[in-house]
Motif scaffolding. Structure first.
Motif, PDB file in Angstrom:
ATOM      1  N   TYR A  32       8.449 -23.042  -9.579  1.00  0.00           N
ATOM      2  CA  TYR A  32       8.752 -22.154 -10.711  1.00  0.00           C
ATOM      3  C   TYR A  32       8.969 -20.711 -10.264  1.00  0.00           C
ATOM      4  O   TYR A  32       9.091 -19.825 -11.099  1.00  0.00           O
ATOM      5  N   GLN A  33       8.967 -20.502  -8.951  1.00  0.00           N
ATOM      6  CA  GLN A  33       9.201 -19.166  -8.402  1.00  0.00           C
ATOM      7  C   GLN A  33       8.266 -18.121  -9.003  1.00  0.00           C
ATOM      8  O   GLN A  33       8.682 -17.045  -9.438  1.00  0.00           O
ATOM      9  N   VAL A  34       6.975 -18.465  -9.035  1.00  0.00           N
ATOM     10  CA  VAL A  34       5.981 -17.482  -9.459  1.00  0.00           C
ATOM     11  C   VAL A  34       5.086 -17.162  -8.264  1.00  0.00           C
ATOM     12  O   VAL A  34       4.994 -17.942  -7.315  1.00  0.00           O
ATOM     13  N   ASP A  35       4.450 -16.020  -8.325  1.00  0.00           N
ATOM     14  CA  ASP A  35       3.639 -15.558  -7.202  1.00  0.00           C
ATOM     15  C   ASP A  35       2.148 -15.599  -7.516  1.00  0.00           C
ATOM     16  O   ASP A  35       1.725 -15.090  -8.554  1.00  0.00           O
ATOM     17  N   LEU A  36       1.384 -16.161  -6.615  1.00  0.00           N
ATOM     18  CA  LEU A  36      -0.073 -16.067  -6.713  1.00  0.00           C
ATOM     19  C   LEU A  36      -0.466 -14.675  -6.230  1.00  0.00           C
ATOM     20  O   LEU A  36      -0.292 -14.356  -5.058  1.00  0.00           O
ATOM     21  N   CYS A  48       3.982 -22.896  -7.588  1.00  0.00           N
ATOM     22  CA  CYS A  48       4.508 -21.528  -7.409  1.00  0.00           C
ATOM     23  C   CYS A  48       5.943 -21.591  -6.884  1.00  0.00           C
ATOM     24  O   CYS A  48       6.818 -20.860  -7.337  1.00  0.00           O
ATOM     25  N   GLU A  49       6.168 -22.466  -5.929  1.00  0.00           N
ATOM     26  CA  GLU A  49       7.490 -22.621  -5.331  1.00  0.00           C
ATOM     27  C   GLU A  49       8.472 -23.168  -6.378  1.00  0.00           C
ATOM     28  O   GLU A  49       9.573 -22.644  -6.550  1.00  0.00           O
ATOM     29  N   THR A  69      -9.128 -10.204 -11.846  1.00  0.00           N
ATOM     30  CA  THR A  69      -9.828 -11.305 -12.500  1.00  0.00           C
ATOM     31  C   THR A  69     -11.094 -11.663 -11.739  1.00  0.00           C
ATOM     32  O   THR A  69     -11.163 -11.515 -10.518  1.00  0.00           O
ATOM     33  N   LYS A 127       9.558 -15.393 -19.153  1.00  0.00           N
ATOM     34  CA  LYS A 127       9.745 -15.856 -17.779  1.00  0.00           C
ATOM     35  C   LYS A 127       8.474 -15.531 -16.996  1.00  0.00           C
ATOM     36  O   LYS A 127       8.145 -14.356 -16.799  1.00  0.00           O
ATOM     37  N   PRO A 128       7.743 -16.556 -16.553  1.00  0.00           N
ATOM     38  CA  PRO A 128       6.518 -16.289 -15.788  1.00  0.00           C
ATOM     39  C   PRO A 128       6.869 -15.733 -14.418  1.00  0.00           C
ATOM     40  O   PRO A 128       7.847 -16.162 -13.804  1.00  0.00           O
ATOM     41  N   GLU A 129       6.097 -14.776 -13.936  1.00  0.00           N
ATOM     42  CA  GLU A 129       6.378 -14.187 -12.624  1.00  0.00           C
ATOM     43  C   GLU A 129       5.162 -14.161 -11.696  1.00  0.00           C
ATOM     44  O   GLU A 129       5.298 -14.234 -10.498  1.00  0.00           O
ATOM     45  N   GLN A 130       3.967 -14.025 -12.278  1.00  0.00           N
ATOM     46  CA  GLN A 130       2.757 -13.986 -11.452  1.00  0.00           C
ATOM     47  C   GLN A 130       1.679 -14.889 -12.042  1.00  0.00           C
ATOM     48  O   GLN A 130       1.656 -15.125 -13.252  1.00  0.00           O
ATOM     49  N   ILE A 183       0.887 -17.161   1.692  1.00  0.00           N
ATOM     50  CA  ILE A 183       1.560 -16.791   0.440  1.00  0.00           C
ATOM     51  C   ILE A 183       2.892 -16.101   0.711  1.00  0.00           C
ATOM     52  O   ILE A 183       2.984 -15.199   1.528  1.00  0.00           O
ATOM     53  N   GLU A 184       3.911 -16.579   0.000  1.00  0.00           N
ATOM     54  CA  GLU A 184       5.194 -15.879  -0.002  1.00  0.00           C
ATOM     55  C   GLU A 184       5.436 -15.370  -1.411  1.00  0.00           C
ATOM     56  O   GLU A 184       5.281 -16.113  -2.377  1.00  0.00           O
ATOM     57  N   LEU A 185       5.821 -14.118  -1.526  1.00  0.00           N
ATOM     58  CA  LEU A 185       6.093 -13.563  -2.854  1.00  0.00           C
ATOM     59  C   LEU A 185       7.570 -13.750  -3.191  1.00  0.00           C
ATOM     60  O   LEU A 185       8.439 -13.426  -2.385  1.00  0.00           O
ATOM     61  N   HIS A 186       7.828 -14.333  -4.380  1.00  0.00           N
ATOM     62  CA  HIS A 186       9.209 -14.608  -4.787  1.00  0.00           C
ATOM     63  C   HIS A 186       9.773 -13.535  -5.707  1.00  0.00           C
ATOM     64  O   HIS A 186      10.976 -13.330  -5.767  1.00  0.00           O
ATOM     65  N   GLN A 187       8.904 -12.908  -6.478  1.00  0.00           N
ATOM     66  CA  GLN A 187       9.376 -11.996  -7.525  1.00  0.00           C
ATOM     67  C   GLN A 187       9.335 -10.555  -7.034  1.00  0.00           C
ATOM     68  O   GLN A 187       8.324 -10.112  -6.492  1.00  0.00           O
ATOM     69  N   ILE A 212       1.211 -14.362 -15.889  1.00  0.00           N
ATOM     70  CA  ILE A 212       1.801 -13.122 -16.375  1.00  0.00           C
ATOM     71  C   ILE A 212       3.312 -13.286 -16.345  1.00  0.00           C
ATOM     72  O   ILE A 212       3.870 -13.767 -15.355  1.00  0.00           O
ATOM     73  N   VAL A 241      -2.697 -10.604  -3.442  1.00  0.00           N
ATOM     74  CA  VAL A 241      -4.094 -10.756  -3.076  1.00  0.00           C
ATOM     75  C   VAL A 241      -4.499  -9.710  -2.033  1.00  0.00           C
ATOM     76  O   VAL A 241      -3.716  -9.367  -1.164  1.00  0.00           O
ATOM     77  N   THR A 244      -2.788 -15.643 -11.460  1.00  0.00           N
ATOM     78  CA  THR A 244      -4.036 -15.522 -10.700  1.00  0.00           C
ATOM     79  C   THR A 244      -4.762 -16.860 -10.867  1.00  0.00           C
ATOM     80  O   THR A 244      -4.669 -17.498 -11.919  1.00  0.00           O
ATOM     81  N   SER A 288       8.997  -8.109  -8.806  1.00  0.00           N
ATOM     82  CA  SER A 288       8.005  -7.384  -9.611  1.00  0.00           C
ATOM     83  C   SER A 288       6.594  -7.492  -9.025  1.00  0.00           C
ATOM     84  O   SER A 288       5.692  -6.794  -9.463  1.00  0.00           O
ATOM     85  N   SER A 289       6.398  -8.382  -8.039  1.00  0.00           N
ATOM     86  CA  SER A 289       5.076  -8.503  -7.409  1.00  0.00           C
ATOM     87  C   SER A 289       4.956  -7.448  -6.309  1.00  0.00           C
ATOM     88  O   SER A 289       5.401  -7.650  -5.185  1.00  0.00           O
ATOM     89  N   TYR A 317       0.411 -23.975  -4.771  1.00  0.00           N
ATOM     90  CA  TYR A 317       1.575 -23.368  -4.114  1.00  0.00           C
ATOM     91  C   TYR A 317       2.864 -24.148  -4.391  1.00  0.00           C
ATOM     92  O   TYR A 317       3.943 -23.566  -4.475  1.00  0.00           O
TER      93      TYR A 317
END
Lengths: 347, 347
Positions: free
Chosen positions: A126-130, A123-124, B56, A93-96, B27-31, A149, B38, A98, B33-34, A120
């Motif tokens: 798939y609910q992953v965070d940059l 990101c939205e 990175t 499950k991807p979460e973050q 940026i909004e963090l969804h997880q 990650i 940045v 870069t 675990s984040s 973005y």
């Protein structure tokens, strides 16, 4: 300085996979947290009660994308999804992510905004965070590097290496569409270059174009397999083409593969576009690449469970290593599978 | 397509940090675990009983390095160490890296081997594992992207944001040498371009050249601080220059900074080289960049402990925010610190 060396081996003589193998053959792992290094869709790093997955891809202008027909927003979206696809291919499950980007100063802030809008959006979706990255100047083309990650349970991780004889070979979705889309875009670009008054003729081609320009990662497949309690024995995402991925599974699982031409899932819109382009649909499905579907193997006992999942095709089975890798054509003709995956270093 | 937009803002008008802020402000963090995204040396990801750190960097030929005088082996080494430096700057321990490289087909396999020799040398020196990456063609220059992954105890992680009023500002090693090395190399390149019979005059310049071409990451500082039971309140590595890094700490810790010109650690070899080049040593130390030393703050109570560590200089202290960021010159003159960090997008 580059010319000082007496021995010179051309990059194209090794090919992409040969080159990676050459460059990484002497790797020694020092950290006990390094569970799996180079050689799968993602690296696997121990995180105590679970694993972290790390995957990275570099996209170069003029090699991987052509800004004359790829909208920047789509490019941002695709740069993310192709990396997420690698995490799903480990059953994770991807979460973050870069994202690093280098652009020349002919780019405006607004152009870069478009690219990040796509990032973005993915990101939205798939609910992953940059969570990081780098922004740099480039003296020439645009260059993008994305690292994804993810997490996966220690019991759940799926490698390319677990396929067993008689396992069923399955693939999600359909194949060859992204390739058809690319060929169409290249054709229209050529026509436009010859006569800029000609408007692009892309009507009714939405499906193959979207598959090329805005591919999705197959989160849904991972979710459905989990729901049906099916754990694939091996898995890989289809980025370089079905044949190339089957060869990876074959080499790493020490087995052969047999897939049936008549079982290859090809969408009607893809057949249509390929026919118009005068291209062979089997070759497109097998060597086209960029489908970002999931190719996986399951034990025979999971036949019913897999068949009940919409959008999964059972296309063949794992054979003894001595049988090699074959496409079984109509009338049971055998065609040996070869990775026609394009060699980026070629002249 | 890029010219379609009516509004056009030039990249250089924002500067590197302004651009990053612009691109990441929504940026909004969804997880869950984040933990930290940045805005620091590395992103922080929850891993159960500890944190993973992810950093990175992208290095572009013609912007970050010049192959006419940078040996590929050094380049490989440096590409790794500058990323490890970011992990140490979070008080963490790097364990894995991924390395992606794009090169044109004028590169030979042997040239790429040299680059990777440097990568593996750094892996050995810092006991980190190369676990992934990408190898691609480039239609133009060489492009390198490295991601470092590390671990840190949840109680041990140090951000840029924890500095408190009256904390001591410390820096490891010495400053300005890498900048002096770069100026020397650029000078010799220019002389060589004008007359290729002139041999480069780099005798006695080993120290500044090595600091530019083969920088180390300050693992030893992290180890010694741990040994002395000193946990910095804030930390950052010196990549863009001392002034730029002090401004990061100031902004993120919501405080001011005062550093003393006479306390700036500058090596005799650096002073020598700068004098020969006709360059000001204070400016080199403050704005030079690429030192990859660690800049950190500690509470006053740790004064003796920090002073007992060889190679650490106490150069100033944290002041109230209203005092701003100042260099205190001889005779107590105040010079406001500005980030002269070079703007890569400038025409």
């Amino acid at each position: 300085m580059l010319s000082e060396s007496l021995d010179r081996t051309e990059l194209e003589s090794l090919g992409e996979f040969g080159l990676i193998e050459h460059l990484t053959k002497n790797i020694e792992l020092h950290q006990k947290s390094s569970i799996k290094g180079v050689g799968d869709d993602a690296a696997v790093v121990d995180a105590g009660d679970h694993y972290k997955l790390v995957s990275t891809d570099m996209l170069m202008e003029g090699i991987h994308f052509d800004l004359s027909y790829v909208p920047l927003k789509h490019l941002g979206y695709k740069a993310v999804t192709v990396n997420l696809s690698d995490i799903y291919a480990m059953n994770g499950k991807p979460e973050q992510i870069t994202v690093s980007v280098a652009v020349s100063n002919r780019f405006s802030v607004e152009a870069l905004d478009e690219f990040y809008e796509g990032v973005y959006l993915a990101c939205e979706a798939y609910q992953v965070d940059l969570v990081g990255g780098d922004t740099s100047a480039s003296i020439t083309g645009m260059c993008i590097s994305v690292t994804a990650i993810g997490t996966v349970g220690k019991e759940d991780v799926v490698y390319r290496s677990g396929a067993q004889e008689n396992d069923l070979i399955c693939v999600s979705g359909d194949l060859g569409a992204a390739y058809a889309g690319l060929q169409l875009l290249e054709r229209e670009k050529k026509i436009f270059q010859e006569d800029s008054n000609v408007q692009p003729d892309l009507e009714g081609k939405d499906y193959v174009l979207e598959r090329q320009l805005k591919p999705e990662a197959r989160k849904i497949v991972i979710d459905l397999l989990k729901e049906k309690k099916v754990r694939p024995t091996s898995m890989i995402d289809v980025s370089d083409g079905l044949a190339s991925e089957l060869l990876h599974i074959s080499r790493q699982s020490d087995c052969g593969t047999a897939v049936y031409e008549e079982k290859l899932p090809i969408d009607a819109a893809t057949l249509n576009a390929l026919e118009e382009l005068g291209l062979d649909s089997t070759i497109a499905a097998i060597n086209g690449g960029e489908d970002y579907e999931l190719l996986f193997t399951v034990p025979q006992k999971d036949f019913e469970a897999v068949r009940s999942i919409e959008g999964i095709s059972i296309i063949g089975h794992i054979t003894p290593k001595t049988s090699g890798n074959n496409l079984v054509g109509l009338g049971d003709s055998l065609i040996e599978l070869k990775a026609q995956g394009w060699n980026a270093f070629k002249g």
